[in-house]
Design a protein around this motif. Sequence first.
Motif, PDB file in Angstrom:
ATOM      1  N   SER A 118      56.562  55.806  53.654  1.00 55.79           N
ATOM      2  CA  SER A 118      56.531  56.539  54.919  1.00 55.79           C
ATOM      3  C   SER A 118      57.161  55.722  56.045  1.00 55.79           C
ATOM      4  CB  SER A 118      55.078  56.895  55.291  1.00 55.79           C
ATOM      5  OG  SER A 118      54.548  57.806  54.349  1.00 55.79           O
ATOM      6  N   LYS A 119      57.647  56.436  57.044  1.00 54.02           N
ATOM      7  CA  LYS A 119      58.284  55.789  58.195  1.00 54.02           C
ATOM      8  C   LYS A 119      57.225  55.544  59.260  1.00 54.02           C
ATOM      9  CE  LYS A 119      62.943  57.630  57.445  1.00 54.02           C
ATOM     10  NZ  LYS A 119      63.511  56.305  57.164  1.00 54.02           N
ATOM     11  N   ILE A 120      56.602  54.406  59.170  1.00 58.73           N
ATOM     12  CA  ILE A 120      55.599  53.991  60.136  1.00 58.73           C
ATOM     13  C   ILE A 120      55.974  52.587  60.599  1.00 58.73           C
ATOM     14  CG2 ILE A 120      54.099  53.221  58.256  1.00 58.73           C
ATOM     15  CD1 ILE A 120      51.718  53.731  60.044  1.00 58.73           C
ATOM     16  N   GLU A 121      55.936  52.354  61.906  1.00 58.59           N
ATOM     17  CA  GLU A 121      56.428  51.104  62.458  1.00 58.59           C
ATOM     18  C   GLU A 121      55.314  50.090  62.729  1.00 58.59           C
ATOM     19  OE1 GLU A 121      58.757  51.975  65.877  1.00 58.59           O
ATOM     20  OE2 GLU A 121      60.303  53.075  64.752  1.00 58.59           O
ATOM     21  N   GLU A 122      54.077  50.567  62.926  1.00 60.58           N
ATOM     22  CA  GLU A 122      53.004  49.659  63.299  1.00 60.58           C
ATOM     23  C   GLU A 122      51.672  50.225  62.843  1.00 60.58           C
ATOM     24  OE1 GLU A 122      51.051  47.820  67.428  1.00 60.58           O
ATOM     25  OE2 GLU A 122      53.073  48.679  67.424  1.00 60.58           O
ATOM     26  N   LEU A 123      50.810  49.350  62.353  1.00 60.61           N
ATOM     27  CA  LEU A 123      49.457  49.776  62.017  1.00 60.61           C
ATOM     28  C   LEU A 123      48.618  49.796  63.294  1.00 60.61           C
ATOM     29  CD1 LEU A 123      48.616  47.895  58.681  1.00 60.61           C
ATOM     30  CD2 LEU A 123      49.532  50.199  58.993  1.00 60.61           C
ATOM     31  N   PRO A 124      47.815  50.837  63.521  1.00 58.01           N
ATOM     32  CA  PRO A 124      47.060  50.955  64.776  1.00 58.01           C
ATOM     33  C   PRO A 124      45.844  50.019  64.809  1.00 58.01           C
ATOM     34  CG  PRO A 124      46.527  52.778  63.325  1.00 58.01           C
ATOM     35  CD  PRO A 124      47.617  52.005  62.635  1.00 58.01           C
ATOM     36  N   GLU A 125      45.522  49.582  65.999  1.00 56.81           N
ATOM     37  CA  GLU A 125      44.331  48.748  66.200  1.00 56.81           C
ATOM     38  C   GLU A 125      43.067  49.473  65.753  1.00 56.81           C
ATOM     39  OE1 GLU A 125      44.076  45.717  67.304  1.00 56.81           O
ATOM     40  OE2 GLU A 125      45.979  45.233  68.289  1.00 56.81           O
TER      41      GLU A 125
END
Length: 781
Positions: free
Chosen positions: A57-64
Amino acid sequence: MKGLKVLSLFGMSFPSLPQSINVLQNLRTLRFLRCKITDVSAIGELRKLEILSFIGSKIEELPEEMRNLSYLKLLELTKCRDLKRIPPDLLSSLSNLEELYIFGVDANWKPMEEEEAEEEEKEEKKGANASLTELMSLSYLMALKIEIPNIKVLPKDLPFKNETIKFQIRPRGNGYDDSNYLFKNSLVLESCDLSDIAERQMLLQLLKRSEILRLKKIKDLKNIAYELDKEGFQCLKVLEVVGSEDVEYVMDATSYLTPRAAFPILESLELVGRIGTDEVTNLEKHKTTDIQQHTGPFPESTPIISHKLFSSNTILWPPNLENLELLLADSLEVVFDLEGLKVNEDHQRIAVLAQLKTLQVQYLYELTYVWKNVPLGIQGFQKLTSIEVIKCHRLRYLFPTSIAKLLVELQSITIRYCEAIENIVQRDGEEEAADIKAYSFEWSSIKCIYLDGCPKLKTIGSEIQSPRKSKKINRELDSRPNEQELGSPSFLWRCLECVPRRKNYSLMTVSDQGTTNKSQRSYSVKEEGTLTKLKDPKVDDIDNPSEIRSLFPSHMIEWLKNLESIILEDCDLSHEVIFQLEELNVGKSHVASVLDLLRHLTLRGLNNLMHIWKKGPERILGFGNVRYLKVVECNSLTYLFSPSIAKLLVMLEDIIVIRCGKIEEILARAREEEEEKDVLFHKVNSILLNDLPNLKCFCNEANALEWPSLKKVTVKECPSLSTFIPSNLKTPKLEVVDDYRTNHWKGELNATIEHIFKGKEKQANHETEQGEQIETIEKDM
């Protein structure tokens, strides 16, 4: 919906997860497969989530907000190539995490040096990235697959809390993306110094449990067994050493520090690249390929300068070795040197590398022996199925006969670009002549022989006896001596002098390497009382001075019963015949069956080849499964096969003949002793004839009239071809006769060939006239 436990989204595209997803409070598994999504912060509300996957998947950052997922057990980020940031301390907050998969991710892991500096300066963590130190605090972590930029991002002092963790760790972009959750412990270390490895407890911990280890361009590493794992790699099954020029030993037997039982379950060993580069001035470097193990006390100082990979002391240490690959190891001269290996006191034969299945030897320019100093009574190598030798220019033969007889499962032999090789099987000078069984065996397992670029190759085997029985001695007329006298040379000489002379005592002429005193003869008496004369390969056959050299003599054809494919390319100095059938052993009530399973035959660049098949006995069957026959650049051939051989090729489908300058016909005339019968090519569906300047016809006699399966004939640059067969043909399926570009079909094969011939004749006359006109004009000028 509130009871939903598993949600899988495939190929979805949305900017963010809707806040309404928080109604799925019982969700246990959430999978995003190849989705385009920017904001997944709403995941933090799914507090019972146990499995979270973002594969591809195109995800740039894991959320806090993922810190809230305290029950999460599996996090899958494989192939999330746009992922750039994992917030600091996020991974360590997932206290119940058991599995973490991060292959194919360019995450900017924080190097250890930067982490120490930031901790001292108390820099603000906003925009910072996670470090792999966080993984050390995960008590339940059982599986880790991760790619790293280099080993400097790994912690120095902290090992994993779970010592039984499953792992795959490798440099970024090294290997294919593996999404399998069942994997072996694998570690790839690349482009680093030995000191970088030694100061990291995490790596030392994983090295002990590695099943697959690849070492590439490791500096200052000399002794793999001692310097990387003092316990001797008890779990290692696959070892690859690539381009590590400082390596001197896989294991050094002369050092008291070396573990006594290293690599006990090793299955595959691959050595690639220059190992010990200073070949002239520093002979100590030649210890690189010496694998040593010693079970007794070590001498205080025993210098070893060795060019061999396995010696008699080390050949038994990897009993489970299945694959051995050696590439570009410049100093290696011998792979298996078995000098000193003896039969045990209880007379049980020694099993050597009994599990070895594949052997690849490539670009070893100093290699002179694969097997050397093979002792009597040896047993082993019985599971070897394929051997490949490429560019070993000092190797003169491949197998000693005593090794060849052990290879009962060998299926494939490939030898390419070996300039010095003369024989595939040859009697080793170290073997004792008394071991008659070493020279009489069958190789029924062989299916494929591929020989390419071996200009000195003379034959497949040297001094190999047929498994058939020779003529028995009349024991009533034999005043037998005792056993001691039986083996003496004087008895053999006296016995043989009583036997009427025949031309063919010897089963094979090997070479013309000089001459030897005529009195130097060798003989053998088989156990069943048969008598055979072993010909010295250096002595010319004075009884048969014009003996034709063949790659497959009659007796050798008999022990290659299951051969399916033969490819011979550019192996040309002296071969005049491929299959010598004249001396096949056919009794009065028997029919010789020859290479019944052979399907593929390719011959290229054999300029002295005069016969593919040389005349055989009348009662012969064989070659009945040949489907594909290709002959290229064999410039001494005048024909392809005789009618007697053609009648055997009942399954032949494709005939290809290219650039054979002397060939005049494909099917030769019948010999006087042969019966004139029709030859039926029932299965042939394509014929290609290209660049054959002297080809006049397919055959000169009207004995090949029926071609029920023939669909295509290609003819190009055959200026002398004026007809196919001097008779009407039956080719019901033929509709294409071309020259690669144009279909010249005229409704009948002979008519079409004649049409092509006349067209070329007109063109040639036209070109001649043009040339004469140009000459006249030039003279007038």
